[in-house]
Design a protein around this motif. Structure first.
Motif, PDB file in Angstrom:
ATOM      1  N   PRO A  59      -1.791   2.476  -2.047  1.00 50.09           N
ATOM      2  CA  PRO A  59      -0.559   2.997  -1.395  1.00 50.09           C
ATOM      3  C   PRO A  59       0.859   2.473  -2.045  1.00 50.09           C
ATOM      4  O   PRO A  59       1.780   2.997  -1.696  1.00 50.09           O
ATOM      5  CB  PRO A  59      -0.921   2.457  -0.022  1.00 50.09           C
ATOM      6  N   GLY A  60       0.640   1.361  -2.852  1.00 51.78           N
ATOM      7  CA  GLY A  60       1.632   1.220  -3.531  1.00 51.78           C
ATOM      8  C   GLY A  60       2.345   2.002  -4.471  1.00 51.78           C
ATOM      9  O   GLY A  60       3.411   2.082  -5.062  1.00 51.78           O
ATOM     10  N   GLU A  61       1.622   3.031  -4.868  1.00 53.62           N
ATOM     11  CA  GLU A  61       1.901   3.956  -6.118  1.00 53.62           C
ATOM     12  C   GLU A  61       2.245   5.381  -5.028  1.00 53.62           C
ATOM     13  O   GLU A  61       3.037   5.241  -3.928  1.00 53.62           O
ATOM     14  CB  GLU A  61       0.785   4.336  -6.916  1.00 53.62           C
ATOM     15  N   ALA A  62       1.587   6.280  -5.248  1.00 53.58           N
ATOM     16  CA  ALA A  62       1.796   7.487  -4.338  1.00 53.58           C
ATOM     17  C   ALA A  62       1.316   7.400  -3.010  1.00 53.58           C
ATOM     18  O   ALA A  62       0.475   6.930  -2.910  1.00 53.58           O
ATOM     19  CB  ALA A  62       1.231   8.844  -5.060  1.00 53.58           C
ATOM     20  N   PHE A  63       2.019   7.707  -1.945  1.00 53.80           N
ATOM     21  CA  PHE A  63       1.349   7.452  -0.609  1.00 53.80           C
ATOM     22  C   PHE A  63       1.794   8.474   0.225  1.00 53.80           C
ATOM     23  O   PHE A  63       2.648   9.438  -0.045  1.00 53.80           O
ATOM     24  CB  PHE A  63       2.166   6.042  -0.233  1.00 53.80           C
ATOM     25  N   VAL A  64       0.889   8.686   1.199  1.00 54.11           N
ATOM     26  CA  VAL A  64       0.812   9.835   2.181  1.00 54.11           C
ATOM     27  C   VAL A  64       1.597   9.628   3.350  1.00 54.11           C
ATOM     28  O   VAL A  64       1.862   8.648   3.792  1.00 54.11           O
ATOM     29  CB  VAL A  64      -0.671  10.195   2.270  1.00 54.11           C
TER      30      VAL A  64
END
Ligand code: BES
Ligand code: ZN
Length: 648
Positions: A59-64
């Motif tokens: 989640p530290g990168e692309a997150f929903v």
């Protein structure tokens, strides 16, 4: 890139249409703040990121931010065909989105950017026991939404498909999900850490005679579809973690309990369920007075068929509950208080990882006791607390030699099944810790602290250390000596129970234990004073009998109190546990019926264990299990397979 198509009139089209969401505005704001470059590490958004050993997601990168879900429930093949569309924020310009999956067949991935759809590239990574496989999807910095077409398989451990004969009505099949702790990934490709939250909308297609319910609000009236099918729509405007995603499909009726609460159950169970749960509104009001507003709109309870493996599950807006709490005397409604309390502890402020599970369950047991005390008085609640402490003492005794670290509040479950940490320690030691703090600071200050905790951290993940930090700032005010005196470190990071544990005493239970003592000393069952006993005194009495008891003494108890024919599942289970070591054969048939009908793991585990210990018992236990196993939920099967050394 091709223009988006309407996707057979399902619900992707509106979801895929780019919207100016709050998230988009935040991204634009960050873009401006960063002087033109939108790509920056996630930390900039001010979110606490914790590594989760039970998830492949990053989640530290692309997150929903939002899930649009379409589910086509097929009882014939016992599969769900799904389309999960994840709206994402890719502030760090990551080239991949990683989701958790286990046993899912991924058919196709599409990406959406500025209203255009393109084919997505994806791989499924190496399969890990328990965790499943990472679904790695290639994305662009501008990707706004990722649509995954998939299908569940026989490996979907979150799903239990029931044949009509396993339901009360016997006419229709039934399906329910159980996502906690890490099973959401077996029916939805998702980021599966409890620290990641998202809103969702869903459309669910089911056979027309059946009703679908979800842990969400009803978005519209169900629509009739061709081919004898029906479509239900749901909307969940509050962000939730994946473990709170839930669906049930069956022949269901509904009864209102109050203005914002009600009960769903199979029609023949509805009336007794509504009677049993009559105090639900009162419980909600008590909660709100104590912990702040109820933030989820409605609170309904779904009574499941008896194979539901848990007592209850706090799915938001819709608690899932076992029918084994329908005792006919409201004596087991602490479970409703518990699941309702999760609307604050757990669903509002959520354990960041399963290592912090006590933040969910210890807090919830604490809140549950506050509700029970308010509604039914201190003496009644103290009985429940004492029963809890006794169970905790047994659990600690079992664990302390070989697994002392499993008696810590803060766990270390990396590389293990999160289920391993889900013991009485999180529940009851967690409760005692908070009760100790309440007693140390006084109710007034403590209650203000609790309210502030739920307000300040609502809809956020919480670590054990985050809680201790807040406690330090708000109540300890940095007083090291006080922290030492309260033995905070020992409570959280140490084994067993520190010596400043609260005194938990119930006169009523002491009388029940005394009665067990008289019986042990030879007094006949009929001569014991049991008038006015509740379920709780009976349980305490049965637990304090010597073991094994001779057959004639067991027969005396049974004659006097009709235990073998008890309609109360808790008393019946405890009685079986007393009768088995003594070889009291009249319980054998009812026990077998109980084990085949009921799938609640809390009952199954001790019963199979005890049965297996009796002479010739292992063979008998396995024979019963062979019959019962197809009717159990995968999580119960996992546990009982282990107990009986069962190889499928
Ligand atoms: N959230 C739990 C159930 C759970 C925990 C499911 C961990 C899967 C993994 C629920 O709130 C709970 O604690 N249920 C208890 C009943 C409660 C009254 C103590 C249960 O099912 O026994
Ligand atoms: Zn709970």
């Amino acid at each position: 890139m091709k223009k988006i198509r309407s996707n057979q009139g399902r619900l992707f089209y509106p979801a895929l249409r780019p919207r100016r969401s709050a998230g988009l505005l935040l991204a634009l704001w960050l873009l401006a703040a960063a002087g033109g470059c939108a790509c920056r590490p996630r930390g900039g958004a001010g979110t606490v990121l914790v590594r989760d050993p039970h998830s492949f997601s990053r989640p530290g990168e692309a997150f929903v931010t939002h899930l649009t879900l379409f589910l086509d429930v097929d009882f014939d093949s016992r599969t769900i065909k799904g389309e999960a569309s994840w709206r994402i924020q890719n502030l760090s310009c990551s080239r991949e989105l990683r989701l958790d999956t286990r046993g899912l067949t991924i058919r196709r991935v599409q990406l959406l950017e500025e209203g255009r759809v393109s084919e997505g590239h994806f791989t499924l990574g190496e399969e890990m026991p328990l965790l499943g496989q990472p679904l790695v999807i290639g994305i662009e910095p501008g990707t706004e939404e990722v649509l995954i077409e998939y299908e569940t398989t026989g490996e979907a451990d979150a799903l239990q498909w029931l044949a009509p004969r396993q339901t009360a009505g016997k006419r229709h099949p039934f399906l329910f999900t159980q996502s906690q702790a890490i099973l959401a990934r077996t029916w939805i490709p998702c980021p599966d850490p409890p620290a990641v939250r998202f809103t969702y909308t869903a459309a669910v297609e089911v056979p027309a005679p059946l009703t679908a319910v979800m842990s969400a609000g009803r978005a519209a009236k169900p629509e009739a579809l061709p081919g004898g099918r029906k479509r239900y729509r749901f909307e969940m405007p509050q962000a939730v973690p994946s473990y709170l995603m839930a669906l049930a499909v069956g022949e269901l009726g509904f009864r209102a309990l109050g203005e914002r609460s009600g009960v769903y159950a199979e029609p023949s169970v509805l009336e007794s369920a509504a009677w049993e749960f009559a105090d639900t509104e009162k419980m909600m009001r008590a909660c709100e007075e104590l912990f702040g507003p109820y933030r989820w709109g409605r609170y309904d309870i779904l009574v499941l068929p008896p194979s539901f493996p848990f007592g209850g599950m706090e799915n938001p807006r819709l608690t899932f509950a076992t029918p084994t709490i329908l005792a006919g005397d409201r004596s087991l409604v602490a479970l409703v208080a518990h699941e309702l309390a999760h609307s604050w502890s757990g669903n509002l402020v959520t354990n960041a990882t399963w290592d912090d599970f006590w933040l969910n369950e210890g807090f919830t047991v604490y809140l549950e006791h506050r509700i029970m005390e308010r509604l039914y008085g201190k003496a009644y609640d103290e009985m429940l607390a004492r029963l809890g402490l006794d169970e905790l003492s047994n659990t600690i005794e079992e664990l302390i030699e070989d697994h002392p670290e499993d008696t810590h509040l803060k766990l270390d479950l990396a590389g293990r099944d999160p289920d391993d940490g889900m013991t009485d320690v999180a529940y009851e030691k967690g409760y005692l810790f908070l009760r100790m703090l309440e007693e140390a600071f006084g109710r007034e200050r403590w209650d203000a602290f609790l309210r502030a905790y739920f307000d300040r951290f609502s809809f956020q993940p919480m670590t054990t250390e985050g809680f201790l930090g807040f406690l330090d700032r708000e109540l300890l005010e940095g007083d090291r000596e006080l922290a030492e005196k309260l033995r905070l470190h020992a409570w959280v990071y140490g084994p067993g129970l520190p010596d400043n544990l609260p005194r938990v005493r119930s006169e009523a239970l002491e009388k029940a234990a005394a009665a067990a003592g008289y019986f042990a000393a030879g007094v006949s069952a009929a001569a014991l004073k049991t008038d006015g006993w509740t379920t709780h005194e009976w349980l305490h009495f049965l637990r304090h009998l010597p073991s094994p008891l001779a057959v004639d003494r067991l027969a005396d108890l049974d004659r006097a109190f009709g235990l073998t024919s008890s309609k109360n599942s808790e008393i019946l289970c405890q009685w079986f546990l007393v009768a088995l070591p003594g070889g009291y054969s009249p319980v054998m048939e009812p026990l077998e019926r109980f084990l085949v009908r009921v799938g609640r793991r809390k009952f199954l585990s001790p019963l199979y264990r005890e049965l297996a210990k009796t002479p010739g018992g292992l063979k008998r236990a396995r024979a019963i299990y062979a019959r019962a196993r197809p009717g159990y939920h995968p999580v119960a099967i996992g546990t009982i397979d282990g107990i009986l050394g069962w190889k499928d």
